[in-house]
Design a protein around this motif. Sequence first.
Motif, mmCIF file in Angstrom:
data_model
loop_
_atom_site.group_PDB
_atom_site.id
_atom_site.type_symbol
_atom_site.label_atom_id
_atom_site.label_comp_id
_atom_site.label_asym_id
_atom_site.label_seq_id
_atom_site.Cartn_x
_atom_site.Cartn_y
_atom_site.Cartn_z
ATOM 1 N N SER A 3 0.822 -1.208 0.000
ATOM 2 C CA SER A 3 0.000 0.000 0.000
ATOM 3 C C SER A 3 0.856 1.257 0.000
ATOM 4 O O SER A 3 0.370 2.339 -0.329
ATOM 5 N N GLY A 4 2.128 1.125 0.360
ATOM 6 C CA GLY A 4 3.023 2.274 0.281
ATOM 7 C C GLY A 4 3.270 2.740 -1.138
ATOM 8 O O GLY A 4 3.745 3.854 -1.368
ATOM 9 N N PHE A 5 2.953 1.888 -2.118
ATOM 10 C CA PHE A 5 3.115 2.257 -3.532
ATOM 11 C C PHE A 5 1.808 2.737 -4.143
ATOM 12 O O PHE A 5 1.740 2.993 -5.346
ATOM 13 N N GLY A 6 0.768 2.858 -3.317
ATOM 14 C CA GLY A 6 -0.536 3.276 -3.812
ATOM 15 C C GLY A 6 -1.608 2.277 -3.422
ATOM 16 O O GLY A 6 -1.320 1.159 -3.000
ATOM 17 N N SER A 7 -2.857 2.688 -3.579
ATOM 18 C CA SER A 7 -3.971 1.863 -3.102
ATOM 19 C C SER A 7 -4.022 0.505 -3.784
ATOM 20 O O SER A 7 -4.435 -0.489 -3.168
ATOM 21 N N LEU A 8 -3.595 0.416 -5.042
ATOM 22 C CA LEU A 8 -3.660 -0.864 -5.750
ATOM 23 C C LEU A 8 -2.567 -1.830 -5.306
ATOM 24 O O LEU A 8 -2.567 -2.995 -5.703
ATOM 25 N N GLY A 9 -1.642 -1.353 -4.467
ATOM 26 C CA GLY A 9 -0.637 -2.243 -3.908
ATOM 27 C C GLY A 9 -1.115 -2.976 -2.665
ATOM 28 O O GLY A 9 -0.400 -3.854 -2.155
ATOM 29 N N GLU A 10 -2.296 -2.632 -2.200
ATOM 30 C CA GLU A 10 -2.843 -3.311 -1.030
ATOM 31 C C GLU A 10 -3.000 -4.803 -1.304
ATOM 32 O O GLU A 10 -3.415 -5.205 -2.392
#
Length: 246
Positions: A213-220
């Motif tokens: 998630s640190g790379f954006g919401s789609l990294g969750e």
Amino acid sequence: PRNGFIPEPPRRPVDVIYLCSPNNPTGAAATREQLEAWVRYALEHKAVILFDAAYEAYITDPALPHSIFEIPGARECAIEFRSFSKNGGFTGVRCAYTVLPKSLCARAGNDSHPLHALWLRRTTTKFNGVSYITQRGAQALYSPEGKAQVRALVRHYLDNAKVLREGARKAGLKVFGGINAPYIWVRTPRGITSWQAFDKILNEANVVITPGSGFGSLGEGYFRISAFNSRANAEEVAARLQTLAW
């Protein structure tokens, strides 16, 4: 995961496209056919591709392109970035370069303007370049000794990635990347967030990974493991991951 973490051209026109291949954080590398589709799209919609090739030295598959400019038509629609950070160990020294063809134009309303002269004017106005000693260090990477050392360093990190990838797989985790890139992208077990995975791995295995998630919401739902370490540490991390009960 359905498309191997390689973005597909959108169904609507856009002006600027950012592509990173091999990718950070997923470790995915675009095929020639996938880049051809992006170049066709950019030419059709008069878009500009910003192509981040910072990790191209880690491509091991001979069928995969190392540069967007291997694709016909890319010189009319693409700008490529290269970095010495991860192939020459220059992280923190901040040495890189940009390839901007003189044949590249950008659209402004109904007008089309060459970008090379604008880029040159902006760069020479705002930036005097990296220090001379840094440039000499970058130059040394192209010597016979430098090329051999770069190959050895890249091979070391790719072997680390193989160790880490296999360790995560043996731990029962679903893994991606780590073959043509120094990063392993790992799916968290069902119901566990990326930060919960971070806490568990840190507290129970004393290992630091990066929550997706640190790379954006789609990294969750994912986390990244980096191969930039010693072989002993990579082997220790692979072993510790297998001790975790998910």
